[in-house]
Design an enzyme around this catalytic site. Structure first.
Site, mmCIF file in Angstrom:
data_model
loop_
_atom_site.group_PDB
_atom_site.id
_atom_site.type_symbol
_atom_site.label_atom_id
_atom_site.label_comp_id
_atom_site.label_asym_id
_atom_site.label_seq_id
_atom_site.Cartn_x
_atom_site.Cartn_y
_atom_site.Cartn_z
ATOM 1 N N ALA A 63 0.853 -1.194 0.000
ATOM 2 C CA ALA A 63 0.000 0.000 0.000
ATOM 3 C C ALA A 63 0.888 1.242 0.000
ATOM 4 O O ALA A 63 1.890 1.282 0.720
ATOM 5 C CB ALA A 63 -0.888 -0.010 1.235
ATOM 6 N N GLY A 107 1.215 -5.130 1.190
ATOM 7 C CA GLY A 107 0.093 -5.399 0.279
ATOM 8 C C GLY A 107 0.531 -6.033 -1.037
ATOM 9 O O GLY A 107 -0.265 -6.714 -1.690
ATOM 10 N N GLU A 110 0.660 -9.551 -0.242
ATOM 11 C CA GLU A 110 -0.719 -10.007 -0.011
ATOM 12 C C GLU A 110 -1.457 -10.227 -1.333
ATOM 13 O O GLU A 110 -2.276 -11.141 -1.453
ATOM 14 C CB GLU A 110 -1.450 -8.993 0.870
ATOM 15 C CG GLU A 110 -0.848 -8.952 2.272
ATOM 16 C CD GLU A 110 -1.463 -7.871 3.132
ATOM 17 O OE1 GLU A 110 -1.038 -6.706 3.021
ATOM 18 O OE2 GLU A 110 -2.388 -8.185 3.892
ATOM 19 N N GLU A 130 4.517 -4.636 7.818
ATOM 20 C CA GLU A 130 3.550 -3.668 8.371
ATOM 21 C C GLU A 130 3.789 -3.338 9.840
ATOM 22 O O GLU A 130 3.545 -2.213 10.261
ATOM 23 C CB GLU A 130 2.108 -4.188 8.183
ATOM 24 C CG GLU A 130 1.575 -4.038 6.764
ATOM 25 C CD GLU A 130 1.847 -5.245 5.882
ATOM 26 O OE1 GLU A 130 2.761 -6.034 6.190
ATOM 27 O OE2 GLU A 130 1.132 -5.395 4.872
HETATM 28 N N1 CAA Z 1 4.639 3.571 -0.195
HETATM 29 C C1 CAA Z 1 5.095 4.712 -0.720
HETATM 30 N N2 CAA Z 1 6.400 5.006 -0.842
HETATM 31 C C2 CAA Z 1 7.267 4.091 -0.380
HETATM 32 C C3 CAA Z 1 6.860 2.877 0.186
HETATM 33 C C4 CAA Z 1 5.463 2.623 0.265
HETATM 34 N N3 CAA Z 1 4.953 1.458 0.751
HETATM 35 N N4 CAA Z 1 7.961 2.191 0.551
HETATM 36 C C5 CAA Z 1 9.013 2.947 0.215
HETATM 37 N N5 CAA Z 1 8.597 4.112 -0.327
HETATM 38 C C6 CAA Z 1 9.404 5.180 -0.891
HETATM 39 C C7 CAA Z 1 10.436 5.758 0.067
HETATM 40 O O1 CAA Z 1 9.852 6.729 0.895
HETATM 41 C C8 CAA Z 1 11.432 6.359 -0.911
HETATM 42 O O2 CAA Z 1 10.899 7.583 -1.417
HETATM 43 P P1 CAA Z 1 11.873 8.806 -1.847
HETATM 44 O O3 CAA Z 1 12.697 8.263 -2.987
HETATM 45 O O4 CAA Z 1 10.917 9.878 -2.238
HETATM 46 O O5 CAA Z 1 12.690 9.129 -0.641
HETATM 47 C C9 CAA Z 1 11.427 5.361 -2.092
HETATM 48 O O6 CAA Z 1 10.198 4.628 -1.957
HETATM 49 C C10 CAA Z 1 12.577 4.379 -2.066
HETATM 50 O O7 CAA Z 1 12.645 3.816 -0.776
HETATM 51 P P2 CAA Z 1 14.070 3.645 -0.012
HETATM 52 O O8 CAA Z 1 14.842 4.901 -0.054
HETATM 53 O O9 CAA Z 1 13.776 3.030 1.323
HETATM 54 O O10 CAA Z 1 14.786 2.612 -1.009
HETATM 55 P P3 CAA Z 1 15.488 1.250 -0.693
HETATM 56 O O11 CAA Z 1 15.901 0.681 -2.010
HETATM 57 O O12 CAA Z 1 16.522 1.397 0.357
HETATM 58 O O13 CAA Z 1 14.340 0.292 -0.071
HETATM 59 C C11 CAA Z 1 12.219 -0.763 0.079
HETATM 60 C C12 CAA Z 1 13.194 0.011 -0.820
HETATM 61 C C13 CAA Z 1 12.825 -2.128 0.428
HETATM 62 C C14 CAA Z 1 10.937 -0.949 -0.691
HETATM 63 C C15 CAA Z 1 11.990 0.034 1.392
HETATM 64 O O14 CAA Z 1 11.627 1.353 1.040
HETATM 65 C C16 CAA Z 1 10.902 -0.524 2.255
HETATM 66 O O15 CAA Z 1 11.132 -1.489 2.951
HETATM 67 N N6 CAA Z 1 9.714 0.074 2.226
HETATM 68 C C17 CAA Z 1 8.616 -0.252 3.099
HETATM 69 C C18 CAA Z 1 7.541 -1.015 2.351
HETATM 70 C C19 CAA Z 1 6.389 -1.243 3.269
HETATM 71 O O16 CAA Z 1 6.388 -0.956 4.445
HETATM 72 N N7 CAA Z 1 5.306 -1.802 2.698
HETATM 73 C C20 CAA Z 1 4.097 -2.039 3.433
HETATM 74 C C21 CAA Z 1 3.141 -0.914 3.189
HETATM 75 S S1 CAA Z 1 1.720 -1.003 4.241
HETATM 76 C C22 CAA Z 1 0.686 -2.137 3.527
HETATM 77 O O17 CAA Z 1 0.953 -2.682 2.463
HETATM 78 C C23 CAA Z 1 -0.565 -2.383 4.316
HETATM 79 C C24 CAA Z 1 -1.455 -3.428 3.770
HETATM 80 O O18 CAA Z 1 -1.452 -4.533 4.247
HETATM 81 C C25 CAA Z 1 -2.399 -3.124 2.719
#
Ligand code: CAA
Length: 256
Positions: A63, A107, A110, A130
């Site tokens: 998400a 997500g 998922e 999450e």
């Molecule tokens: N939504 C929107 N933006 C996201 C994102 C997300 N879920 N995850 C990462 N980003 C963004 C970061 O903020 C960053 O943005 P900027 O370039 O503007 O700074 C960009 O993506 C790249 O992220 P990183 O700098 O962290 O890059 P990385 O290569 O070091 O890592 C990653 C990439 C492994 C995806 C890491 O960002 C990460 O672990 N992200 C978290 C993902 C997450 O938490 N997903 C779950 C979302 S909640 C959900 O899905 C609920 C549900 O059940 C429906």
């Protein structure tokens, strides 16, 4: 367009198309997915769906934290109703394959868990992070992961939020196959071909029995299986399948 929805013969290909945002699912993309799944469900020419992500880095990182999670928060007071998807609200008995080309987080994983078969690139990794955001999975992750893999492994993924790589995911039965990145789509299409060989009505009934049966007692599950078996036993494809087997030829299924 946040989603490319293409039809190649009997196969529907859903490509999440926000590579600049690592295919994070925003409200637009969720709505587009819902519409495409509904079309796939009712289009009689389509038999199998493949879901993948655009770009090299991600299937989907889940998400969108900036736009989707605030909407999901608003859902608490009923001001936002999520469209029906395979994760929640839409029963779809046509088989789905997730072709996981990179990160599948939250997500994103998922979405893949709501598919029947998962094939991953060697570069893929997946997890349910999450808890790091102060929430739990909201699109079925807590329920489907526990039903899919050994509970100790599911608990580890859900409680730590730590991702695992494709090899580990294969080892614990989370995915069916790991392939080189440039072979991913051909492996998914090969799997689709295999699924399209048997009688489509039987394949859909098998999926319905498997998926619905998971939530039933053995007794109710056996009743469900019996009713689906009886429905198929009156189909022309059942007659054709038996005849072709006895006549040692390829069956010509007509989906009726
Ligand atoms: N939504 C929107 N933006 C996201 C994102 C997300 N879920 N995850 C990462 N980003 C963004 C970061 O903020 C960053 O943005 P900027 O370039 O503007 O700074 C960009 O993506 C790249 O992220 P990183 O700098 O962290 O890059 P990385 O290569 O070091 O890592 C990653 C990439 C492994 C995806 C890491 O960002 C990460 O672990 N992200 C978290 C993902 C997450 O938490 N997903 C779950 C979302 S909640 C959900 O899905 C609920 C549900 O059940 C429906």
């Amino acid at each position: 367009m946040t989603l490319n929805y293409e039809k190649e013969g009997k196969v529907a290909i859903f490509t999440l198309n926000r590579p600049e945002a690592l295919n994070a699912i925003d409200p637009d993309l969720l709505g587009a997915l819902s519409k495409a799944f509904c079309d796939f469900k009712k289009d009689d020419t389509l038999e199998v769906g493949i879901i993948t992500g655009a770009g090299q880095r991600a299937f989907s990182i889940g998400a969108d934290i900036k736009t989707m999670l605030p909407e999901m928060k608003r859902a608490q007071n009923n001001s936002y109703v999520q469209p029906p998807t395979i994760m929640r609200g839409l029963n779809l008995w046509k088989p789905l394959i997730a072709a996981i080309n990179g990160a599948a987080l939250g997500g994103g994983l998922e979405l893949a868990l709501a598919c029947d078969i998962r094939i991953a690139s060697e570069k893929a990794f997946m997890g349910l992070p999450e808890v790091n955001l102060g929430i739990i999975p909201g699109w079925g992750g807590t329920q489907r992961l526990m039903r899919l893999i050994p509970q100790a492994k599911a608990a580890e993924m859900l409680l730590t939020g730590k991702p695992i790589d494709a090899r580990e995911a294969y080892r614990i039965g989370l995915i069916n196959k790991v392939v080189e990145p440039d072979k991913l789509m051909s492996a998914a299409l090969d799997m689709a071909e295999l699924i399209m060989k048997p009688a489509p009505l039987a394949v859909r009934a098998a999926k319905q029995a498997m998926v619905q049966g998971l939530n039933l007692s053995l007794e109710s599950g056996l009743r469900l299986e019996k009713s689906l078996f009886e429905m198929l036993a009156t189909s022309g494809d059942f007659d054709e399948g038996c005849r072709a087997m006895l006549e040692k030829r390829k069956p010509e299924f007509k989906c009726r």
